[in-house]
Scaffold this motif. Structure first.
Motif, PDB file in Angstrom:
ATOM      1  N   ASP A 150     -43.683  37.572 -44.589  1.00 43.44           N
ATOM      2  CA  ASP A 150     -42.497  38.183 -43.996  1.00 43.44           C
ATOM      3  C   ASP A 150     -41.302  37.872 -44.896  1.00 43.44           C
ATOM      4  OD1 ASP A 150     -40.496  39.242 -42.464  1.00 43.44           O
ATOM      5  OD2 ASP A 150     -40.868  38.002 -40.697  1.00 43.44           O
TER       6      ASP A 150
ATOM      7  N   ARG B  70     -35.650  37.472 -42.537  1.00 45.20           N
ATOM      8  CA  ARG B  70     -35.363  36.707 -41.330  1.00 45.20           C
ATOM      9  C   ARG B  70     -34.092  37.278 -40.709  1.00 45.20           C
ATOM     10  NH1 ARG B  70     -30.974  33.617 -42.252  1.00 45.20           N
ATOM     11  NH2 ARG B  70     -30.451  33.097 -44.412  1.00 45.20           N
ATOM     12  N   ARG B  71     -33.832  36.908 -39.501  1.00 46.11           N
ATOM     13  CA  ARG B  71     -32.623  37.378 -38.807  1.00 46.11           C
ATOM     14  C   ARG B  71     -31.509  36.344 -38.958  1.00 46.11           C
ATOM     15  NH1 ARG B  71     -32.878  42.795 -37.701  1.00 46.11           N
ATOM     16  NH2 ARG B  71     -35.033  43.318 -37.112  1.00 46.11           N
TER      17      ARG B  71
ATOM     18  N   ARG C 215     -35.340  36.170 -47.063  1.00 49.08           N
ATOM     19  CA  ARG C 215     -35.506  34.718 -46.997  1.00 49.08           C
ATOM     20  C   ARG C 215     -35.223  34.078 -48.358  1.00 49.08           C
ATOM     21  NH1 ARG C 215     -38.213  33.212 -42.320  1.00 49.08           N
ATOM     22  NH2 ARG C 215     -39.163  34.940 -41.176  1.00 49.08           N
TER      23      ARG C 215
END
Length: 357
Positions: A164, A167-168, A177
């Protein structure tokens, strides 16, 4: 020339038979593994709806004919054989760093051959070592379109590995990230025994991206002992250029200056349009054997050899979808055979009208 069992299995697309699902891209690990481990099994006509029965889009034969895979043309057979030999000799070498170009005109099947090489290699490794969730024999990445900033190849590898990238933040916005995934990627590739990387679409790279791209993958190859296949129109010259920049001219002894400086060698697998010879007939028969139509007679595609050649120009990129669509039309309309009218209808849908019509 013949193909091995793992090479032959690689010629079929990877998809669970009779299941209406969107296939995942080959540039993510789950999609790649599916293409290797789930070759399509042709449906048995005896188990299918009788001829003339209305069928839906999820009919097993409609799904099967949507993608008939590749046929072992001379270029495909030669490419698989050479790749198998290179990968075999590099398997135990910690200094592999072999760069191979897959080159040829557009539409000839370069990407398909590159994927076949990777799928066949992973199939052989899994036959030898078994399926291990911690082993990633092959990584497949695709050159992104040109942008203002440099190509982030480490992020492309991270996407394949299923990481992934975002990120938020506190505002709920997606943010990267990290910009550089090289260190984690090298760690995972080394631990998972990655030995082959496929790099597709190198002809999309801007001139300013070529050298950094080559340097990045050459570093990975040196760190891990990789074999790299570079796919795209002009891939051979792109590699020559990149390797030439990395190999500046050095002073030579006086007694050897009359000898031409050798050019950096780039092993190249060429993929060309198919000639209208017996090769064309064998290719059509290869597709013919894949068809599952109630009224299609054996080697029936040969009756339309000239039309198929005019429509496809001998290019696999045009031929394979033409036959796939024609087969689906023949099922949908109930004829259950590929006729000249069906081929003209399929060609019209694909905007491939024969020149003489």
């Amino acid at each position: 020339m013949s193909t091995t069992s793992t090479d032959q299995a690689a010629l079929s697309p990877g998809r669970a038979p009779g299941v209406l699902t969107e296939p995942e891209p080959m540039t993510v690990r789950s999609g790649w593994d599916t293409s290797v481990r789930c070759p399509v099994v042709p449906p048995d006509l005896q188990d299918c709806a009788p001829a003339g029965t209305p069928v839906n889009d999820d009919d097993p034969r409609m799904l099967y004919h949507a993608s008939l895979g590749m046929v072992a043309t001379p270029d495909v057979e030669h490419g698989l054989k050479v790749a198998r030999r290179l990968l075999r000799v590099n398997r135990q070498s910690v200094q592999a760093r072999v760069h191979v170009a897959v080159d040829g005109e557009r539409g000839t099947g370069k990407t398909a051959l590159t994927h076949l090489i990777g799928r066949a290699h992973q199939g052989r490794m899994e036959q030898l070592c078994g399926i291990d969730p911690n082993r990633i024999p092959v990584i497949c990445v695709n050159a992104p379109p040109s942008r203002d900033d440099a190509v982030n190849w480490s992020a492309q590898i991270a996407v394949f590995l299923g990481w992934d990238l975002y990120r938020r933040d506190i505002d709920g916005k997606a943010v990267l990230r990290t910009k550089d995934w090289t260190g984690p990627a090298v760690h995972v590739m080394r631990a998972s025994k990655t030995r082959l990387v496929l790099i597709d679409g190198v002809d999309r790279l801007r001139d300013s991206d070529i050298q950094p791209t080559f340097d990045f993958f050459d570093f990975l190859a040196a760190e891990i002992g990789l074999t790299l296949f570079w796919c795209g129109t002009g891939a051979r010259e792109i590699l020559h250029e990149a390797r030439g920049e990395r190999s500046p001219a050095l002073p030579r002894p006086a007694d050897t200056r009359h000898i031409p400086t050798p050019r950096n060698s780039v092993p190249t697998l060429w993929v060309s349009p198919l000639p209208y010879t017996e090769v064309w007939g064998r290719t059509l028969n290869g597709f013919d054997e894949k068809l599952r139509l109630h009224h299609h007679k054996k080697q029936g595609l040969l009756e339309h050899a000239a039309l198929l050649y005019r429509v496809s120009e001998g290019r696999m990129e045009h031929l394979a979808p033409l036959i796939s669509l024609a087969a689906q039309i023949s099922i949908e309309e109930g004829g259950e055979a590929i006729t000249e009218d069906v081929l003209h209808e399929a060609a019209a849908f694909l905007d491939r009208i024969p020149y003489d019509t």
